[in-house]
Design a protein around this motif. Sequence first.
Motif, PDB file in Angstrom:
ATOM      1  N   THR A 141       0.833  -1.210   0.000  1.00  0.00           N
ATOM      2  CA  THR A 141       0.000   0.000   0.000  1.00  0.00           C
ATOM      3  C   THR A 141       0.864   1.256   0.000  1.00  0.00           C
ATOM      4  OG1 THR A 141      -1.748  -1.169   1.206  1.00  0.00           O
ATOM      5  CG2 THR A 141      -1.810   1.242   1.238  1.00  0.00           C
TER       6      THR A 141
ATOM      7  N   GLU B  69     -10.797 -11.364 -14.516  1.00  0.00           N
ATOM      8  CA  GLU B  69     -11.622 -10.286 -13.983  1.00  0.00           C
ATOM      9  C   GLU B  69     -13.065 -10.759 -13.810  1.00  0.00           C
ATOM     10  OE1 GLU B  69     -11.197  -6.747 -16.267  1.00  0.00           O
ATOM     11  OE2 GLU B  69      -9.018  -6.690 -16.099  1.00  0.00           O
TER      12      GLU B  69
ATOM     13  N   VAL C 288      -5.142  -3.069 -14.658  1.00  0.00           N
ATOM     14  CA  VAL C 288      -4.673  -3.545 -13.355  1.00  0.00           C
ATOM     15  C   VAL C 288      -3.168  -3.323 -13.309  1.00  0.00           C
ATOM     16  CG1 VAL C 288      -4.479  -5.484 -11.775  1.00  0.00           C
ATOM     17  CG2 VAL C 288      -6.477  -5.312 -13.270  1.00  0.00           C
ATOM     18  N   ASP C 289      -2.730  -2.347 -12.506  1.00  0.00           N
ATOM     19  CA  ASP C 289      -1.290  -2.100 -12.461  1.00  0.00           C
ATOM     20  C   ASP C 289      -0.599  -3.093 -11.541  1.00  0.00           C
ATOM     21  OD1 ASP C 289      -1.511  -1.260  -9.808  1.00  0.00           O
ATOM     22  OD2 ASP C 289      -1.641   0.857 -10.332  1.00  0.00           O
TER      23      ASP C 289
ATOM     24  N   SER D 181       2.459   1.700  -3.380  1.00  0.00           N
ATOM     25  CA  SER D 181       1.435   2.128  -4.332  1.00  0.00           C
ATOM     26  C   SER D 181       1.112   3.609  -4.156  1.00  0.00           C
ATOM     27  CB  SER D 181       0.167   1.288  -4.134  1.00  0.00           C
ATOM     28  OG  SER D 181      -0.867   1.720  -4.989  1.00  0.00           O
TER      29      SER D 181
ATOM     30  N   TYR E 152       0.958  -2.829  -8.696  1.00  0.00           N
ATOM     31  CA  TYR E 152       0.663  -2.795  -7.262  1.00  0.00           C
ATOM     32  C   TYR E 152      -0.700  -3.386  -6.958  1.00  0.00           C
ATOM     33  CZ  TYR E 152       4.832   0.037  -6.734  1.00  0.00           C
ATOM     34  OH  TYR E 152       6.131   0.457  -6.744  1.00  0.00           O
ATOM     35  N   GLN E 153      -1.662  -3.175  -7.839  1.00  0.00           N
ATOM     36  CA  GLN E 153      -2.966  -3.806  -7.647  1.00  0.00           C
ATOM     37  C   GLN E 153      -2.847  -5.326  -7.721  1.00  0.00           C
ATOM     38  OE1 GLN E 153      -4.992  -1.622 -10.823  1.00  0.00           O
ATOM     39  NE2 GLN E 153      -6.333  -0.686  -9.309  1.00  0.00           N
ATOM     40  N   GLN E 154      -2.018  -5.821  -8.642  1.00  0.00           N
ATOM     41  CA  GLN E 154      -1.820  -7.262  -8.752  1.00  0.00           C
ATOM     42  C   GLN E 154      -1.104  -7.812  -7.527  1.00  0.00           C
ATOM     43  OE1 GLN E 154       0.124  -7.106 -12.663  1.00  0.00           O
ATOM     44  NE2 GLN E 154      -1.576  -8.263 -13.506  1.00  0.00           N
TER      45      GLN E 154
ATOM     46  N   GLU F 160      -1.262  -6.500  -4.542  1.00  0.00           N
ATOM     47  CA  GLU F 160      -2.243  -6.447  -3.453  1.00  0.00           C
ATOM     48  C   GLU F 160      -3.208  -7.625  -3.525  1.00  0.00           C
ATOM     49  OE1 GLU F 160      -5.621  -3.384  -1.639  1.00  0.00           O
ATOM     50  OE2 GLU F 160      -4.453  -2.839  -3.408  1.00  0.00           O
ATOM     51  N   ARG F 161      -3.663  -7.949  -4.734  1.00  0.00           N
ATOM     52  CA  ARG F 161      -4.571  -9.081  -4.898  1.00  0.00           C
ATOM     53  C   ARG F 161      -3.879 -10.388  -4.541  1.00  0.00           C
ATOM     54  NH1 ARG F 161      -7.443  -8.476 -10.672  1.00  0.00           N
ATOM     55  NH2 ARG F 161      -8.321 -10.468  -9.997  1.00  0.00           N
TER      56      ARG F 161
END
Length: 431
Positions: free
Chosen positions: A43, A402, A289-290, A46, A292-294, A296-297
């Motif tokens: 986080t 998605e 989906v950048d 990001s 950092y999002q990946q 985080e997931r």
Amino acid sequence: METQMQPQPKTSIFQSSTAKMIMVGILTLVLLIPLTLVQDLITERSQRQKEVISETTSKWGNSVYFYGPILKIPYKDPTTGINNYAYFFPDNLNSKSEVTMVKPLERSIYKSNVFTTTMQFDGTYSHLDFSSKGIPAENIFWNRAKIMIRTTNLKSLKDEVKMKIGNQNLAFESVANSANDSIESLETNYFDYKLMENKAAFKFDISFNGSNQIKMVPVGKTTSASMTSNWNSPNFNGNFSPTSREINDKGFTANWKILHFNRPFAQHYFNVLPELSKYAFAVNFITPVDEYQQNERASKYGFLVIGLTFLIFFLIQSISKINIHIFQYSMIGIALIMFYSLLISITEHSSFSFAYAIAASSVIVLISLYAISILKDKKFPLFIGVSLTVLYTFIFVIIQLEDYALLVGSIGLFLILAAVMYFSRKIEWNK
């Protein structure tokens, strides 16, 4: 002669399968602490990326918001004697925008997606009606009429803005705004609207450097807009959707047609020009989906990975009667946490897919080699390596999906549960 029965040694409660399972469960919960710290790190990185991108794009050009052209005519209110302005929107407004995504701006390890856009406008004004306000003709200062454009991105204009209306050529200049107005304005010099015919045609071009979004208010009584770009991941939002769109690997083309009865605002205003941004249509030039999002997931599945890996070791321990110390479980858990640290650090210098492959392979090899020394056998470590490979592959697939992520995830978890139930059916839990 009586044979005396030898008493069986009592098994400590701490050596029972139930006790071991409880300790492994507690360890799993404890490992959520470092996993949470890793998630906080993701986080933080990001947020740092967003700050750097915001700073970088602010120098190139922010989101483009466009609102106009607006005919601005001064008049004297017959009841108060105060000079005010009347604002009229065009009858027809046609726009054609070409958006080109240029090479990303780089700062340190961060990249900002930016674009240049050329927007061509034409349209018409017809007879302007002051009768609804009871304003006599002598109170209207036609020779001081202006054309106004409103935007939030004046500093990223690439060229002068000039308009041809009727037989006149007008140049726009920036004007000062009030302190509480975040929207900037361009205005032309005075021109005599009465010198033109009842129906006045206009035409002008405007070019911006921008980032993230293009947003326009459909001020024409009939607004027709088209946009083409080499960006293949647009997000159409705002108050109106395109009437047609085409998206492929090379980019997109979109068209809008908005009529005055499609929107809840009038064609003219007196005294005060309202802010109409909430009625705009917009296109966001986003990265779906950048990295950092990946990341985080992926980290959200950390508890599942740790729990299932411990469960595999526990089942092997129960079936093979090989004792695995809680310290060894701890080392395995820390190795699993290291996966996410490796993943984010490698992702910042490469692609997410490459980073995921390297981090997963490293952790799988490390745990498999460690399992050989613990289990004194190559059969079980091989099973562990295969299981972890399947698990990490399964999570990678879910992250990429998605629309079907929930469906695939639910089916996968059901199959995992079925496998656990099958392999645990013969374990004697009382021992």
